[in-house]
Enzyme design. Structure first.
Site, mmCIF file in Angstrom:
data_model
loop_
_atom_site.group_PDB
_atom_site.id
_atom_site.type_symbol
_atom_site.label_atom_id
_atom_site.label_comp_id
_atom_site.label_asym_id
_atom_site.label_seq_id
_atom_site.Cartn_x
_atom_site.Cartn_y
_atom_site.Cartn_z
ATOM 1 N N GLU A 33 101.023 63.226 7.326
ATOM 2 C CA GLU A 33 102.456 63.209 6.793
ATOM 3 C C GLU A 33 103.421 62.588 7.414
ATOM 4 O OE1 GLU A 33 101.952 64.015 3.388
ATOM 5 O OE2 GLU A 33 100.169 65.304 3.525
ATOM 6 N N GLU A 35 106.900 63.311 1.351
ATOM 7 C CA GLU A 35 105.894 63.467 2.344
ATOM 8 C C GLU A 35 106.497 64.286 3.638
ATOM 9 O OE1 GLU A 35 102.909 62.512 1.986
ATOM 10 O OE2 GLU A 35 103.151 60.555 0.948
ATOM 11 N N HIS A 42 105.609 67.734 2.414
ATOM 12 C CA HIS A 42 104.379 68.002 2.821
ATOM 13 C C HIS A 42 104.240 68.566 4.205
ATOM 14 C CE1 HIS A 42 102.620 65.428 -0.919
ATOM 15 N NE2 HIS A 42 103.479 66.401 -1.219
ATOM 16 N N GLU A 95 97.350 56.517 1.076
ATOM 17 C CA GLU A 95 97.114 57.812 0.101
ATOM 18 C C GLU A 95 95.760 58.088 0.093
ATOM 19 O OE1 GLU A 95 99.598 59.673 -0.733
ATOM 20 O OE2 GLU A 95 101.234 58.359 -0.241
ATOM 21 N N GLU A 135 98.576 63.348 -3.110
ATOM 22 C CA GLU A 135 98.074 61.936 -2.519
ATOM 23 C C GLU A 135 97.477 61.041 -3.971
ATOM 24 O OE1 GLU A 135 98.684 61.570 0.456
ATOM 25 O OE2 GLU A 135 98.707 63.725 1.001
ATOM 26 N N HIS A 153 100.362 59.881 -5.621
ATOM 27 C CA HIS A 153 101.211 58.791 -5.047
ATOM 28 C C HIS A 153 100.582 57.540 -4.975
ATOM 29 C CE1 HIS A 153 103.325 62.048 -2.108
ATOM 30 N NE2 HIS A 153 103.844 62.142 -3.387
#
Lengths: 189, 70
Positions: A35, A64, A67, A135, A165, A168
């Site tokens: 991340e 991110e 995360h 990702e 992910e 994204h």
């Protein structure tokens, strides 16, 4: 400029005392597809990417960091009460010698994070394809982590992160589509 | 989205002298984003709490993954 909200993006619960798992989770904290690498990669690429997709890189780069906080919380919960013996048994003896129970940006093998993990090519397509690949690699890492624990609560948080992910990667693909479509833009009067 | 739709299988070569018990079938995941170039408008959404739990608003993009599914 950022505004900080003092809560996690998604609640993190760890139900099993398993410091061993902390050593593996750290891959997503300070690993090449982790991340931190993701956040810094996107927030750095923003400056030299076409205007239409800057906002996307800002949004995802910011998420991110959210995360990163979740992974940090998982690792912290798993190690904060571990004895020296438990740390050693979990393969975290070397970590303890250097850092005690502090978190550190390193991968699961203890290799410190490096800026060499992130690329900035200055070519919008090359950079976005790198982001898509990053990702998908992070998604795969979350799959392997889900398989390494039987703690359903920890799995729940990891499944959430894995799903993000996928979203994204989808958005980066859409960014490529937006840039590809530029040539077809017609002015309508 | 059916879970099984997102799994692909392949059968690796099994050698006569392999040291370990062979895994006959290997699998990997092909999540929905691989098949959707651009998100279409007006897709159905999960209710908010379910969306939070799943990590996406959109059933079309949901990809379940369970332990030991490989």
């Amino acid at each position: 400029m950022w505004i900080y909200e003092k809560k996690l993006q998604y609640p993190v619960r760890v139900s099993k005392c398993d410091p061993r798992m902390a050593k593996f989770l750290i891959e997503q904290y300070g690993g090449s597809d982790g991340e931190l690498a993701a956040a810094l990669r996107y927030l750095n690429q923003r400056y030299t990417i076409p205007d239409k997709v800057i906002g996307l890189l800002t949004d995802i780069g910011t998420e991110e960091f959210a995360h990163l906080e979740m992974i940090a919380t998982m690792v912290y919960k798993l190690t904060k009460d571990a004895t020296v013996q438990q740390m050693e048994a979990a393969g975290l003896g070397a970590h303890f010698a250097n850092h005690n129970r502090a978190l550190f940006y390193e991968n699961a093998a203890g290799v410190p994070w490096t800026a060499a993990y992130i690329a900035a090519k200055g070519d919008p397509i090359a950079d976005l394809y790198e982001d898509i690949a990053a990702e998908e690699k992070a998604r795969a890492t979350y799959q392997w982590l889900i398989e390494m624990t039987d703690d359903v609560d920890l799995q729940d948080g990891l499944k959430f992160l894995r799903q993000r992910e996928i979203i994204h990667a989808q958005r980066f693909k859409e960014a490529v589509e937006i840039l590809k479509a530029e040539k077809d833009v017609k002015k309508v009067f | 989205m059916m879970l099984t739709n997102q799994i692909r299988c392949w059968q690796p070569f099994i050698g006569p002298f392999d040291p370990c018990k062979p895994m006959l079938v290997k699998t990997f995941v092909t999540p929905p984003n691989l098949f959707i170039p651009f998100q279409p408008p007006r897709l159905p959404q999960f209710p908010p709490y379910e969306a939070l739990q799943k990590g996406t608003l959109w059933p079309l993009f949901f990809s379940p993954y369970d332990c030991r599914q490989q």
